[in-house]
Design an enzyme around this catalytic site. Structure first.
Site, mmCIF file in Angstrom:
data_model
loop_
_atom_site.group_PDB
_atom_site.id
_atom_site.type_symbol
_atom_site.label_atom_id
_atom_site.label_comp_id
_atom_site.label_asym_id
_atom_site.label_seq_id
_atom_site.Cartn_x
_atom_site.Cartn_y
_atom_site.Cartn_z
ATOM 1 N N ARG A 123 1.079 -1.928 0.012
ATOM 2 C CA ARG A 123 0.237 0.036 0.390
ATOM 3 C C ARG A 123 1.390 1.029 -0.418
ATOM 4 O O ARG A 123 0.514 2.641 0.575
ATOM 5 C CB ARG A 123 -1.276 0.135 1.334
ATOM 6 C CG ARG A 123 -2.436 -1.064 1.584
ATOM 7 C CD ARG A 123 -3.044 -1.265 1.349
ATOM 8 N NE ARG A 123 -4.027 -1.832 1.713
ATOM 9 C CZ ARG A 123 -4.144 -2.418 2.309
ATOM 10 N NH1 ARG A 123 -3.339 -3.034 4.189
ATOM 11 N NH2 ARG A 123 -4.867 -3.908 2.132
ATOM 12 N N LYS A 145 2.603 11.212 -11.270
ATOM 13 C CA LYS A 145 1.905 10.926 -11.753
ATOM 14 C C LYS A 145 2.079 9.484 -12.056
ATOM 15 O O LYS A 145 3.728 9.273 -12.994
ATOM 16 C CB LYS A 145 1.450 11.468 -13.395
ATOM 17 C CG LYS A 145 0.379 12.317 -13.110
ATOM 18 C CD LYS A 145 -0.547 12.532 -14.647
ATOM 19 C CE LYS A 145 -1.637 13.405 -14.577
ATOM 20 N NZ LYS A 145 -2.021 14.203 -16.214
ATOM 21 N N GLU A 187 9.048 18.802 -24.636
ATOM 22 C CA GLU A 187 8.428 19.090 -23.238
ATOM 23 C C GLU A 187 8.357 20.198 -22.823
ATOM 24 O O GLU A 187 8.400 21.117 -22.400
ATOM 25 C CB GLU A 187 8.319 17.818 -23.080
ATOM 26 C CG GLU A 187 7.750 16.742 -22.874
ATOM 27 C CD GLU A 187 6.270 16.230 -22.597
ATOM 28 O OE1 GLU A 187 5.824 17.584 -22.574
ATOM 29 O OE2 GLU A 187 6.041 15.647 -23.227
ATOM 30 N N LYS A 229 6.520 22.816 -13.423
ATOM 31 C CA LYS A 229 6.060 21.565 -13.382
ATOM 32 C C LYS A 229 5.473 22.835 -11.470
ATOM 33 O O LYS A 229 4.520 21.448 -11.605
ATOM 34 C CB LYS A 229 6.791 21.096 -13.709
ATOM 35 C CG LYS A 229 4.825 19.239 -13.227
ATOM 36 C CD LYS A 229 5.275 18.009 -14.663
ATOM 37 C CE LYS A 229 4.332 17.537 -14.455
ATOM 38 N NZ LYS A 229 4.499 16.070 -14.821
ATOM 39 N N GLU A 239 -5.448 16.958 -11.286
ATOM 40 C CA GLU A 239 -5.682 17.607 -12.783
ATOM 41 C C GLU A 239 -7.553 17.910 -12.265
ATOM 42 O O GLU A 239 -7.983 17.389 -13.128
ATOM 43 C CB GLU A 239 -5.223 16.371 -13.652
ATOM 44 C CG GLU A 239 -5.233 17.543 -14.810
ATOM 45 C CD GLU A 239 -4.645 15.841 -16.056
ATOM 46 O OE1 GLU A 239 -4.130 15.755 -15.621
ATOM 47 O OE2 GLU A 239 -5.212 16.253 -16.513
ATOM 48 N N ARG A 243 -3.875 21.942 -13.771
ATOM 49 C CA ARG A 243 -2.519 21.344 -14.296
ATOM 50 C C ARG A 243 -3.276 20.611 -15.675
ATOM 51 O O ARG A 243 -2.089 19.663 -16.408
ATOM 52 C CB ARG A 243 -2.482 19.088 -13.476
ATOM 53 C CG ARG A 243 -1.480 18.659 -13.079
ATOM 54 C CD ARG A 243 -1.043 17.461 -12.632
ATOM 55 N NE ARG A 243 0.161 16.923 -12.254
ATOM 56 C CZ ARG A 243 0.779 16.272 -12.323
ATOM 57 N NH1 ARG A 243 0.272 16.236 -10.686
ATOM 58 N NH2 ARG A 243 1.762 14.987 -12.891
ATOM 59 N N ASN A 247 -0.948 19.191 -20.331
ATOM 60 C CA ASN A 247 -1.440 18.480 -21.877
ATOM 61 C C ASN A 247 -1.163 19.201 -23.050
ATOM 62 O O ASN A 247 -1.770 19.173 -23.942
ATOM 63 C CB ASN A 247 -2.882 17.792 -21.278
ATOM 64 C CG ASN A 247 -2.244 16.891 -20.166
ATOM 65 O OD1 ASN A 247 -1.404 16.169 -19.678
ATOM 66 N ND2 ASN A 247 -3.866 17.073 -19.739
ATOM 67 N N HIS A 250 -1.107 17.685 -26.364
ATOM 68 C CA HIS A 250 -1.140 15.928 -25.659
ATOM 69 C C HIS A 250 -2.928 15.496 -25.825
ATOM 70 O O HIS A 250 -2.704 14.645 -26.620
ATOM 71 C CB HIS A 250 -1.648 15.669 -24.394
ATOM 72 C CG HIS A 250 0.372 16.040 -24.440
ATOM 73 N ND1 HIS A 250 1.101 17.120 -23.781
ATOM 74 C CD2 HIS A 250 0.896 14.818 -23.066
ATOM 75 C CE1 HIS A 250 2.119 16.867 -23.616
ATOM 76 N NE2 HIS A 250 2.036 15.622 -22.754
ATOM 77 N N HIS A 254 -1.820 12.268 -28.833
ATOM 78 C CA HIS A 254 -2.288 10.950 -28.037
ATOM 79 C C HIS A 254 -3.018 10.742 -29.786
ATOM 80 O O HIS A 254 -2.973 9.438 -29.576
ATOM 81 C CB HIS A 254 -3.018 10.897 -27.403
ATOM 82 C CG HIS A 254 -1.810 10.825 -25.228
ATOM 83 N ND1 HIS A 254 -3.081 11.903 -24.055
ATOM 84 C CD2 HIS A 254 -1.308 11.303 -25.836
ATOM 85 C CE1 HIS A 254 -2.271 12.604 -23.564
ATOM 86 N NE2 HIS A 254 -0.791 11.491 -24.232
ATOM 87 N N HIS A 268 6.608 10.433 -27.951
ATOM 88 C CA HIS A 268 5.311 11.029 -27.377
ATOM 89 C C HIS A 268 6.055 12.471 -27.510
ATOM 90 O O HIS A 268 4.887 13.637 -27.469
ATOM 91 C CB HIS A 268 5.748 10.353 -25.813
ATOM 92 C CG HIS A 268 5.169 11.548 -25.032
ATOM 93 N ND1 HIS A 268 3.152 10.987 -25.189
ATOM 94 C CD2 HIS A 268 5.034 12.648 -24.232
ATOM 95 C CE1 HIS A 268 2.786 12.237 -24.370
ATOM 96 N NE2 HIS A 268 3.964 12.686 -23.907
HETATM 97 N N1 GLY Z 1 2.669 15.025 -18.041
HETATM 98 C C1 GLY Z 1 1.498 15.560 -17.638
HETATM 99 C C2 GLY Z 1 1.645 15.977 -15.772
HETATM 100 O O1 GLY Z 1 2.087 15.483 -15.332
HETATM 101 O O2 GLY Z 1 0.410 16.090 -15.587
#
Ligand code: GLY
Length: 371
Positions: A123, A145, A187, A229, A239, A243, A247, A250, A254, A268
């Site tokens: 956990r 993430k 990025e 970031k 998000e 946040r 994207n 993106h 995607h 990517h």
């Molecule tokens: N790569 C996008 C984020 O971390 O929210």
């Protein structure tokens, strides 16, 4: 040696991102204050292991730390249920306890996978990110993430699990193939485009030197990207709002990655760069930003020798309506409406669900016609 620190001040889950050359050799000093017993497990991939694993193991072992390591096959396919179960079972075999440390040594695939394995073993085990690619240093290692891909799409299973430290050794970028470096740069540009026009100006000036290996420029770009970031993640860790700005590019990316089978046809970060150009084109088409802005974005990507347009993707692509349908599979769909990150100017992005699909279709049709 200059090491810079960016602090991610999430209450109860705060950590430092350390940035600079030679951090791998200082790994023991960096993680020693975090160790509750001298025991770490390293998850990495076979390519990164060949380049950097023995150095990290030696640095830790010579300071009395008991180290075990698992090298998984390199590539996106490892970020799967199979890769996850192998990692989790291995961590359990190593008798990793909650108070021990997992180290994710690698690019985005390893960081996401090792982070998720750490989130669910017992956990939640603490983990340190040691990102080895530019993309991982400026994006995926920061912000918590973690996750894997499934047959339904990328990153659809995962957890928010913040690392307890990030060690971004920028000297490791020297061993990256140029294509991978430039993909990561997609990025970096994204940060300037979404929220810092001065940083974009600086990238226009310094980007070519940075690509050629200018160390100070690389360190500055990684630091500024991580600062941006960190600021966004501190405002909106999970998000719910801001946040999503990360994207930018993106939604287009995607769809293009799905259309090219998540293969080497499009990395990517390359998709992010092309996606940013298409996002600015769409914003201009809707009158949200000045007409000349998309050309400025593309000019910088071209100066860097990056893929900029759909014409730069080899092989067949689906037509515009199929690409739009692929965007509909994106996680960013809310109440059946596609959410886009659009821009008022360079450095001024915003989230909206009000982009008419016919405008996206016309932007894509034009981009496909230029192939
Ligand atoms: N790569 C996008 C984020 O971390 O929210």
């Amino acid at each position: 040696m200059t090491i810079q620190t960016v602090h991610v001040g999430l209450p109860g889950r705060e950590y430092d991102i350390r940035i600079g050359r030679g951090l791998l050799d200082r790994a023991f000093e960096e993680i020693a204050p975090l160790l509750r017993r001298p025991r770490v497990a390293i998850l990495t991939d076979e390519n990164v292991a060949r380049l950097h694993l023995s150095r990290l193991e030696q640095v830790l072992k010579s300071s009395g730390v008991d180290v075990s390591a698992l090298s998984l096959p390199a590539g996106e396919a490892t970020k799967s249920w199979q890769g996850l179960s192998r990692s989790v079972e291995w961590l359990l075999e190593q008798k990793i306890e909650r108070s021990d440390l997992v180290i994710a040594l690698g690019g985005g695939v390893i960081g996401d996978l090792a982070g998720f394995a750490s989130a669910i073993v017992r956990r939640g085990v603490r983990f340190v990110q040691v990102p080895t690619s530019l993309l991982a240093q400026v994006d995926s290692s920061v912000g918590g993430k973690t996750g894997i891909n499934t047959a339904h799409g990328k990153n659809l299973v995962g957890a928010f699990h913040q690392p307890i430290k990030v060690l971004a050794d920028t000297s490791l970028l020297d061993s990256l193939p140029s294509r991978d470096f430039l993909a990561g740069y997609g990025e970096v540009v994204k940060y300037g485009l979404l929220g810092d026009a001065d940083f974009f100006d600086w990238l226009e000036q310094s980007g070519p030197a940075l690509a050629e290996g200018d160390h100070d420029a690389r360190d500055h770009a990684v630091r500024r990207s991580c600062e941006m970031k960190a600021e966004i993640v501190m405002r909106d860790e999970t998000e719910q709002g801001d946040r999503a700005l990360l994207n930018l590019g993106h939604t287009f990316c995607h769809a293009l990655e799905a259309a090219t089978g998540y293969s080497d046809r499009l990395l990517h970060g390359e998709g992010v760069a092309i996606g940013c150009a298409l996002a600015f084109e769409t914003s201009a088409r809707l009158g949200w930003c000045a007409q000349e802005v998309p050309s400025r974005v593309r000019a910088h990507l071209r100066d860097m020798g990056m893929r900029t347009d759909l014409a730069d993707i080899e092989g067949n692509l689906p037509d515009a309506s199929e690409l739009l349908a692929l965007m509909g599979q994106d996680k960013k769909v809310q109440d059946g409406k596609l959410r886009f990150i659009m821009a008022r100017a360079i450095g001024d992005a915003f989230v909206t669900s009000d982009v008419p699909p016919e405008v996206v279709l016309s932007v894509l049709n034009e981009a496909l016609a230029a192939r």
